[in-house]
Motif scaffolding. Structure first.
Motif, PDB file in Angstrom:
ATOM      1  N   ALA A   9     -60.369  29.697  53.844  1.00 29.51           N
ATOM      2  CA  ALA A   9     -61.545  30.324  54.545  1.00 29.51           C
ATOM      3  C   ALA A   9     -61.176  31.241  55.810  1.00 29.51           C
ATOM      4  O   ALA A   9     -61.794  32.470  55.773  1.00 29.51           O
ATOM      5  CB  ALA A   9     -62.371  29.051  55.376  1.00 29.51           C
ATOM      6  N   VAL A  13     -61.282  36.182  56.962  1.00 31.99           N
ATOM      7  CA  VAL A  13     -62.060  36.722  58.391  1.00 31.99           C
ATOM      8  C   VAL A  13     -61.086  37.207  59.114  1.00 31.99           C
ATOM      9  O   VAL A  13     -61.091  38.193  59.662  1.00 31.99           O
ATOM     10  CB  VAL A  13     -62.728  35.504  58.734  1.00 31.99           C
ATOM     11  CG1 VAL A  13     -63.237  35.912  60.132  1.00 31.99           C
ATOM     12  CG2 VAL A  13     -63.818  34.795  57.857  1.00 31.99           C
ATOM     13  N   VAL A  74     -70.277  37.877  58.797  1.00 37.29           N
ATOM     14  CA  VAL A  74     -69.566  36.671  58.266  1.00 37.29           C
ATOM     15  C   VAL A  74     -69.274  35.815  59.818  1.00 37.29           C
ATOM     16  O   VAL A  74     -68.845  36.704  60.754  1.00 37.29           O
ATOM     17  CB  VAL A  74     -68.321  37.049  57.699  1.00 37.29           C
ATOM     18  CG1 VAL A  74     -67.520  35.864  57.550  1.00 37.29           C
ATOM     19  CG2 VAL A  74     -68.523  37.890  56.550  1.00 37.29           C
ATOM     20  N   TRP A  76     -67.015  32.465  60.917  1.00 31.38           N
ATOM     21  CA  TRP A  76     -66.026  31.441  60.761  1.00 31.38           C
ATOM     22  C   TRP A  76     -65.630  30.720  62.036  1.00 31.38           C
ATOM     23  O   TRP A  76     -65.373  31.068  63.109  1.00 31.38           O
ATOM     24  CB  TRP A  76     -64.721  32.224  60.089  1.00 31.38           C
ATOM     25  CG  TRP A  76     -63.556  31.063  59.795  1.00 31.38           C
ATOM     26  CD1 TRP A  76     -63.491  30.226  58.649  1.00 31.38           C
ATOM     27  CD2 TRP A  76     -62.435  30.834  60.505  1.00 31.38           C
ATOM     28  NE1 TRP A  76     -62.465  29.532  58.477  1.00 31.38           N
ATOM     29  CE2 TRP A  76     -61.890  29.929  59.696  1.00 31.38           C
ATOM     30  CE3 TRP A  76     -61.945  31.432  61.742  1.00 31.38           C
ATOM     31  CZ2 TRP A  76     -60.599  29.320  59.914  1.00 31.38           C
ATOM     32  CZ3 TRP A  76     -60.677  30.666  62.145  1.00 31.38           C
ATOM     33  CH2 TRP A  76     -59.857  29.731  61.203  1.00 31.38           C
ATOM     34  N   GLU A  82     -63.280  31.016  66.723  1.00 32.00           N
ATOM     35  CA  GLU A  82     -64.354  31.412  65.950  1.00 32.00           C
ATOM     36  C   GLU A  82     -63.922  32.928  65.922  1.00 32.00           C
ATOM     37  O   GLU A  82     -63.155  33.554  66.812  1.00 32.00           O
ATOM     38  CB  GLU A  82     -65.493  31.303  66.949  1.00 32.00           C
ATOM     39  CG  GLU A  82     -66.027  29.870  66.973  1.00 32.00           C
ATOM     40  CD  GLU A  82     -67.237  29.893  67.864  1.00 32.00           C
ATOM     41  OE1 GLU A  82     -68.504  30.699  67.376  1.00 32.00           O
ATOM     42  OE2 GLU A  82     -67.428  29.303  68.874  1.00 32.00           O
ATOM     43  N   SER A 200     -73.423  29.244  53.032  1.00 28.86           N
ATOM     44  CA  SER A 200     -72.589  28.550  53.859  1.00 28.86           C
ATOM     45  C   SER A 200     -71.893  27.448  53.690  1.00 28.86           C
ATOM     46  O   SER A 200     -72.453  26.663  52.711  1.00 28.86           O
ATOM     47  CB  SER A 200     -73.578  28.039  55.213  1.00 28.86           C
ATOM     48  OG  SER A 200     -74.636  27.420  54.475  1.00 28.86           O
ATOM     49  N   VAL A 212     -64.475  22.709  59.867  1.00 30.35           N
ATOM     50  CA  VAL A 212     -64.987  24.039  59.339  1.00 30.35           C
ATOM     51  C   VAL A 212     -66.400  24.546  59.206  1.00 30.35           C
ATOM     52  O   VAL A 212     -66.999  23.700  58.461  1.00 30.35           O
ATOM     53  CB  VAL A 212     -64.124  24.269  58.252  1.00 30.35           C
ATOM     54  CG1 VAL A 212     -64.390  25.807  57.709  1.00 30.35           C
ATOM     55  CG2 VAL A 212     -62.452  24.238  58.689  1.00 30.35           C
ATOM     56  N   ARG A 213     -66.724  25.588  59.660  1.00 32.43           N
ATOM     57  CA  ARG A 213     -67.979  26.114  59.242  1.00 32.43           C
ATOM     58  C   ARG A 213     -67.822  27.630  58.954  1.00 32.43           C
ATOM     59  O   ARG A 213     -67.260  28.183  59.707  1.00 32.43           O
ATOM     60  CB  ARG A 213     -68.987  25.878  60.635  1.00 32.43           C
ATOM     61  CG  ARG A 213     -69.437  24.699  60.800  1.00 32.43           C
ATOM     62  CD  ARG A 213     -70.395  24.791  62.096  1.00 32.43           C
ATOM     63  NE  ARG A 213     -69.736  25.393  63.166  1.00 32.43           N
ATOM     64  CZ  ARG A 213     -70.630  25.985  64.244  1.00 32.43           C
ATOM     65  NH1 ARG A 213     -71.843  26.020  63.954  1.00 32.43           N
ATOM     66  NH2 ARG A 213     -70.073  26.549  65.380  1.00 32.43           N
ATOM     67  N   TYR A 214     -68.501  27.980  57.798  1.00 32.76           N
ATOM     68  CA  TYR A 214     -68.294  29.295  57.229  1.00 32.76           C
ATOM     69  C   TYR A 214     -69.516  29.607  56.837  1.00 32.76           C
ATOM     70  O   TYR A 214     -70.107  28.999  56.030  1.00 32.76           O
ATOM     71  CB  TYR A 214     -67.249  29.203  56.185  1.00 32.76           C
ATOM     72  CG  TYR A 214     -66.779  30.788  55.846  1.00 32.76           C
ATOM     73  CD1 TYR A 214     -65.814  31.335  56.494  1.00 32.76           C
ATOM     74  CD2 TYR A 214     -67.351  31.450  54.904  1.00 32.76           C
ATOM     75  CE1 TYR A 214     -65.341  32.684  56.097  1.00 32.76           C
ATOM     76  CE2 TYR A 214     -67.094  32.625  54.525  1.00 32.76           C
ATOM     77  CZ  TYR A 214     -66.038  33.401  55.189  1.00 32.76           C
ATOM     78  OH  TYR A 214     -65.638  34.798  54.759  1.00 32.76           O
ATOM     79  N   ARG A 215     -69.985  30.783  57.059  1.00 29.09           N
ATOM     80  CA  ARG A 215     -71.154  31.587  56.627  1.00 29.09           C
ATOM     81  C   ARG A 215     -71.127  33.016  56.290  1.00 29.09           C
ATOM     82  O   ARG A 215     -70.423  33.633  57.264  1.00 29.09           O
ATOM     83  CB  ARG A 215     -72.288  31.154  57.601  1.00 29.09           C
ATOM     84  CG  ARG A 215     -73.706  31.759  57.380  1.00 29.09           C
ATOM     85  CD  ARG A 215     -74.701  31.492  58.337  1.00 29.09           C
ATOM     86  NE  ARG A 215     -75.897  32.133  58.276  1.00 29.09           N
ATOM     87  CZ  ARG A 215     -76.940  31.862  57.364  1.00 29.09           C
ATOM     88  NH1 ARG A 215     -76.886  30.685  56.636  1.00 29.09           N
ATOM     89  NH2 ARG A 215     -78.107  32.474  57.043  1.00 29.09           N
TER      90      ARG A 215
END
Length: 253
Positions: A9, A13, A74, A76, A82, A200, A212-215
């Motif tokens: 991920a 980014v 984006v 992340w 972040e 997401s 983890v958060r990814y969008r």
């Protein structure tokens, strides 16, 4: 092959002005043909009423990006680390990129106009500027969100429902290659063309003890225009003081 999802991920980014990939030397990719949707399916390549083929959907997404202007945002987050990234593409030779670490001292800015790429990199020890030859937006950025779709959507049964003129796809199970993660959820909104407009994913990786958060989200599709940043004209005023600029350029960095 077992993947390390946090590192994967971050790859898209944290690479700054190398685009969303680790290498600054991006190879051109020839899109593969997208098979026709199966009878009784949604009409979106790779998507039926209750299942998804991520590879086919990802290729449809890549194809839909061709010759379009758009804005891509984006976000992340890995347990408080972040990054925010914003990419505006007016056409293949005019685009602008900003990636910022929201909890640190790093940022990367890039502006492309014609055959010239201008970049500004902020690091704890100072700011570095570069001027290089440009590459088309589709070569530098166009295929990376498709790779995310192909990587994070699980093959097979998913929840699919109509949403506006497209579809909402939801899955709460990870792909087989992410067998160690927990609390996995992925959501995507898909246009009838196959363009994945929002995507997401959330999960916990006990192997690295990180959440983890990814969008990513596309907006202003077909309506994005890109202005030249002030820092470019301030750093290279001679490039814009005459009709034809011939700055010294290099192929690296």
């Amino acid at each position: 092959m077992r993947l390390r999802p946090v590192a994967l991920a971050a790859l898209f980014v944290l690479a700054g002005c190398s685009g969303f990939a680790a290498s600054d030397r991006t190879e051109a990719v020839t899109p593969a043909p997208v098979p026709d949707a199966e009878p009784g399916a949604t009409g979106v390549p790779g998507l039926t009423n209750d299942s998804v083929n991520p590879a086919i959907l990802a290729q449809a997404h890549r194809n839909a990006l061709d010759d379009q202007s758009y804005t891509l945002t984006v976000h992340w987050d890995a347990s408080g680390r972040e990054w925010e990234t914003r990419l505006g593409v007016e056409d293949e030779r005019r685009y602008r990129y900003l990636s910022t670490q929201t909890t640190g001292a790093y940022s990367d800015r890039l502006f492309v106009e014609g055959d010239v790429r201008y970049s500004r990199h902020r690091r704890p020890l100072g700011i570095q500027y570069r001027r290089n030859r440009s590459v088309p937006a589709s070569e530098r950025f166009g295929h990376h969100t498709g790779r995310l779709v192909e990587t994070y959507l699980p093959t097979g049964p998913v929840a699919v429902r109509q949403l506006g003129g497209g579809y909402l796809v939801v899955a709460d199970r990870a792909p087989a290659t992410f067998d160690r993660v927990r609390n996995y959820t992925v959501r995507a909104t898909v246009a009838s063309s196959g363009w994945v407009r929002t995507f997401s994913v959330r999960y916990f990786d006990p192997y690295q003890d990180v959440s983890v958060r990814y969008r990513f989200e596309y907006s202003a599709i077909g309506e994005t225009t890109v202005e030249r940043p002030a820092w470019v004209e301030e750093r290279w005023p001679d490039d814009f003081g005459r009709e034809t600029a011939t700055p010294a350029m290099s192929d690296d960095g």
